[in-house]
Design an enzyme around this catalytic site. Structure first.
Site, PDB file in Angstrom:
ATOM      1  N   LYS A   1      -4.283 -15.440  -2.245  1.00 23.20           N
ATOM      2  CA  LYS A   1      -5.054 -14.960  -3.398  1.00 23.20           C
ATOM      3  C   LYS A   1      -5.044 -16.012  -4.505  1.00 23.20           C
ATOM      4  CE  LYS A   1      -4.636  -9.960  -3.130  1.00 23.20           C
ATOM      5  NZ  LYS A   1      -4.231  -8.757  -3.887  1.00 23.20           N
TER       6      LYS A   1
ATOM      7  N   HIS B   1       4.196  -9.909 -15.997  1.00 21.06           N
ATOM      8  CA  HIS B   1       3.632  -9.199 -14.851  1.00 21.06           C
ATOM      9  C   HIS B   1       4.715  -8.398 -14.115  1.00 21.06           C
ATOM     10  CE1 HIS B   1       1.125  -8.390 -11.374  1.00 21.06           C
ATOM     11  NE2 HIS B   1       2.035  -8.945 -10.581  1.00 21.06           N
TER      12      HIS B   1
ATOM     13  N   GLU C   1      -7.383  -7.983   3.108  1.00 20.25           N
ATOM     14  CA  GLU C   1      -7.059  -6.826   2.273  1.00 20.25           C
ATOM     15  C   GLU C   1      -7.969  -5.635   2.462  1.00 20.25           C
ATOM     16  OE1 GLU C   1      -6.725  -7.819  -1.875  1.00 20.25           O
ATOM     17  OE2 GLU C   1      -5.085  -6.422  -2.068  1.00 20.25           O
TER      18      GLU C   1
ATOM     19  N   ASN D   1       0.429  -3.545  -3.304  1.00 20.48           N
ATOM     20  CA  ASN D   1       0.061  -3.193  -4.677  1.00 20.48           C
ATOM     21  C   ASN D   1       0.916  -2.071  -5.249  1.00 20.48           C
ATOM     22  OD1 ASN D   1      -2.014  -5.119  -4.793  1.00 20.48           O
ATOM     23  ND2 ASN D   1      -3.348  -3.744  -3.645  1.00 20.48           N
TER      24      ASN D   1
ATOM     25  N   ARG E   1      -2.438  -4.202   3.736  1.00 22.43           N
ATOM     26  CA  ARG E   1      -2.095  -5.097   2.645  1.00 22.43           C
ATOM     27  C   ARG E   1      -2.092  -4.390   1.295  1.00 22.43           C
ATOM     28  NH1 ARG E   1      -4.233 -11.235   2.124  1.00 22.43           N
ATOM     29  NH2 ARG E   1      -3.636 -11.640  -0.010  1.00 22.43           N
TER      30      ARG E   1
ATOM     31  N   LYS F   1       6.043 -10.194   3.236  1.00 22.59           N
ATOM     32  CA  LYS F   1       4.652 -10.330   2.817  1.00 22.59           C
ATOM     33  C   LYS F   1       3.816 -10.978   3.914  1.00 22.59           C
ATOM     34  CE  LYS F   1       1.536 -11.552  -0.882  1.00 22.59           C
ATOM     35  NZ  LYS F   1       1.332 -12.066  -2.242  1.00 22.59           N
TER      36      LYS F   1
ATOM     37  N   HIS G   1       1.241  -1.750  -8.930  1.00 21.58           N
ATOM     38  CA  HIS G   1       0.345  -2.712  -9.572  1.00 21.58           C
ATOM     39  C   HIS G   1      -0.806  -2.048 -10.325  1.00 21.58           C
ATOM     40  CE1 HIS G   1       2.683  -5.703  -7.520  1.00 21.58           C
ATOM     41  NE2 HIS G   1       1.913  -6.684  -7.939  1.00 21.58           N
TER      42      HIS G   1
ATOM     43  N   ARG H   1     -16.759 -26.943  -2.467  1.00 24.71           N
ATOM     44  CA  ARG H   1     -16.655 -25.814  -1.518  1.00 24.71           C
ATOM     45  C   ARG H   1     -15.361 -25.801  -0.727  1.00 24.71           C
ATOM     46  NH1 ARG H   1     -21.839 -27.475  -0.232  1.00 24.71           N
ATOM     47  NH2 ARG H   1     -23.401 -26.538  -1.581  1.00 24.71           N
TER      48      ARG H   1
ATOM     49  N   HIS I   1      -1.068  -3.152 -13.938  1.00 26.77           N
ATOM     50  CA  HIS I   1      -2.231  -3.828 -14.523  1.00 26.77           C
ATOM     51  C   HIS I   1      -2.722  -3.095 -15.762  1.00 26.77           C
ATOM     52  CE1 HIS I   1      -3.404  -6.123 -10.601  1.00 26.77           C
ATOM     53  NE2 HIS I   1      -2.411  -6.685 -11.260  1.00 26.77           N
TER      54      HIS I   1
ATOM     55  N   GLU J   1       9.254  -8.061  -7.897  1.00 28.89           N
ATOM     56  CA  GLU J   1       8.495  -8.199  -6.637  1.00 28.89           C
ATOM     57  C   GLU J   1       9.437  -8.217  -5.429  1.00 28.89           C
ATOM     58  OE1 GLU J   1       5.115  -8.275  -6.257  1.00 28.89           O
ATOM     59  OE2 GLU J   1       4.512  -8.392  -8.353  1.00 28.89           O
TER      60      GLU J   1
END
Lengths: 371, 371
Positions: free
Chosen positions: A140, A262, A234, A242, A238, A224, A245, A118, A249, A182
């Site tokens: 993330k 990417h 998010e 993206n 935030r 960032k 993105h 955990r 994606h 980026e």
């Protein structure tokens, strides 16, 4: 060495940037929780840097997990390999994971740390430009699923990020360009001055000028970090990160993971977002041209993949997790240096843009860029 | 219906307790994030209650994952089945998972929710006494690994917990007793008055007296919530909740998951902790006898498994995640109603206690208890 503190209350952490930092044992030590350290890396990076990192950690009980290299291995199976290694070494909840590699390694090692007993400590040592400016901030972590990218994961913050700019010398130029996508994004969404600096310095960055790299990495992380500090989980601003993105994606999923990098898919996606913004009269033709010129100068694609239909884009975009139950949400540009979330994109306008948008093979675009 | 609020700032949530609550659609609705609901349950519970829950959720886009019943299925593979189901249904990050079943289902459904698209909402509908008093509070989710229990997981809070006391009528008496082990634990570690009430009411609880059950569940959740609120991520006082668990996990691992119920192993483990406390002169003989009498009255084992050696206990206890890199940490009793963490247990004394501690088969102990 320069240091940026990411302020997150009790989970605040430093990002150290400079040449030769992976050999600085004194930078790791304060952030290792107990006596047990698991280094997670991939075959490519291990051959270059693993022994140097291990040489700095002689006082600890060490274990390592060396995964195959590539986005196609960003799977729950590989994360299970990390967990198996931790348990085989009998590591307890005071163990620390060091992620040595690019974003794929960082995402998987971070997710393994988030869920081992955990949650245990982890330190990021990103060795690609993309991971240095993207994965260093935001917490993330996660893996891909055959049905979509980053579908399984957790928010989990590192204890420290150690960025050795000299590791970029071993990075293929194509991956350096992908990282620049980026970097350019941060300028586009929030910092016009930085965008202008990038237009002046993109050649220096591609030539691995150390001073230019340090500035670009620090400024990217700072932008960032500002955004993430405002919105850690998010829900709001935030989402601006993206930019490009959702289109990107879709490209990656359509082409198969790992075919388009990417950053390449995001570059093409940012160009699509800018084009849609121009159709909405937010960007004028000169601004749109600046975006295209900078992306090309960075060695990045600005067209969609050859043969990828508008229908296919829409189908894949609807599965994207940024698309809520109602409406089609996209990040668009108000102007250069300022982005917004458009919550209800007019689908007819989107389809019109997609139909008109140029297609080309990646190889062709890279030839153009190099030529 | 009675309600306890678990106070965790922006993640505070209600625990509703009373008969017939699974048929109360108005209790679910405020905590369902979007329009998509995935019910996660097992084959046994599905046959009893799934249609009744679905009948309350006719307005939503529903999906279900029905897993096999048993602790041996608390695996990452089963969690992957939930993720596959969510993706197959194209559920987004505003989907909600409802966990309908015991602790195994709650832990897996909670973990699936914690990691699906980096975290979605979930609602607990626990149908066993153990899960009602244990899993309702604390946010622990996760799965077992062949090398140890609960080794993979996350902290993730439910939006609401709906406890229908009438579901205990379908619970085998042996599982009711196992749940009482955790109820007794709350009395032992923090509430002498509640312990005395349990001594007076243990027969009423075993006879499923609704009023007694409601009080026992609410008081157990309240004690746990107090402790968790003081220490959400398990750095300090929360360790007291592990009374009997280090011994108990060793028993479960040695015997193979599912042979001894978790509550049975914990009961035997609490008796071992009390015995060690008596050897340290913290508990007198009369207090130790009260613990044994109450556990027996609840239908629980008080001996270790036949044939399980002291060496085997030590070997398995050292892997337990509550055991830090240095020393052997155990929860012991200062007196009835007050527990403490002993950070450096004298291993010789522990071995002496383990050697002298009685062994018996579970079947034999259950016969004694029933007789």
């Amino acid at each position: 060495m320069q240091t940026l503190m990411v302020e997150l209350d009790e989970r605040s952490y430093p990002i150290h940037v400079g040449p030769g930092l992976i050999d600085r044992g004194d930078l790791y030590a304060p952030y290792i929780a107990g006596r047990q350290v698991m280094i997670v890396t991939n075959e490519t990076v291990a051959a270059l840097y693993l022994q140097r990192v291990k040489a700095q950690l002689g006082d600890y009980q060490l274990a390592e997990t060396i995964l195959p290299d590539g986005e196609q291995y960003k799977t729950i199976d590989c994360v299970e390999q990390i967990w198996d290694g931790l348990l085989a070494a009998r590591f307890n909840r005071r163990a620390t994971i060091i992620a040595l590699g690019g974003g794929v390694i960082g995402d998987m090692a971070g997710f393994a740390a988030a869920c081992y007993q955990r949650g245990i400590a982890f330190i990021q040592v990103p060795t690609t430009l993309l991971s240095q400016v993207d994965s260093s901030v935001g917490g993330k972590t996660g893996v891909n699923h055959p049905r979509g990218k980053n579908m399984i994961g957790a928010f989990w913050q590192p204890r420290a990020v150690i960025i050795d700019t000299a590791t970029l010398e071993s990075l293929p130029p194509r991956e350096l360009s992908a990282g620049l996508a980026e970097v350019i994004k941060y300028g586009l969404i929030r910092d016009l001055e930085f965008l202008a600096w990038l237009e002046d310095n993109v050649e220096a960055l591609r030539a691995l000028d150390a001073q230019a790299l340090t500035k670009a990495i620090l400024r990217s992380c700072a932008v960032k970090a500002e955004i993430v500090a405002e919105d850690e989980t998010e829900q709001g601003v935030r989402a601006l990160l993206n930019l490009g993105h959702t289109f990107g994606h879709a490209i990656e999923t359509d082409q198969g993971y790992g075919r388009w990098l990417h950053g390449e898919a995001v570059a093409s996606g940012m160009m699509m977002a800018a084009t849609l913004s121009a159709r909405l009269n937010d960007l004028d033709a000169a601004a749109l041209a600046r975006v295209e010129t900078l992306l090309r100068a960075a060695g990045l694609p600005v067209h969609a993949p050859e043969g990828m239909s508008s229908e296919r884009f829409l189908e894949l975009m609807r599965l994207d997790k940024k698309v809520l139950d109602a409406g089609l949400r996209l990040v668009l540009l108000d102007r250069l240096g300022q982005a917004r979330v458009e919550a209800n994109v007019d689908e007819a306008l989107l389809v019109e843009m997609l139909n008109a948008y140029p297609r080309a093979t990646l190889a062709r675009q890279r030839d153009d860029s190099i030529g």
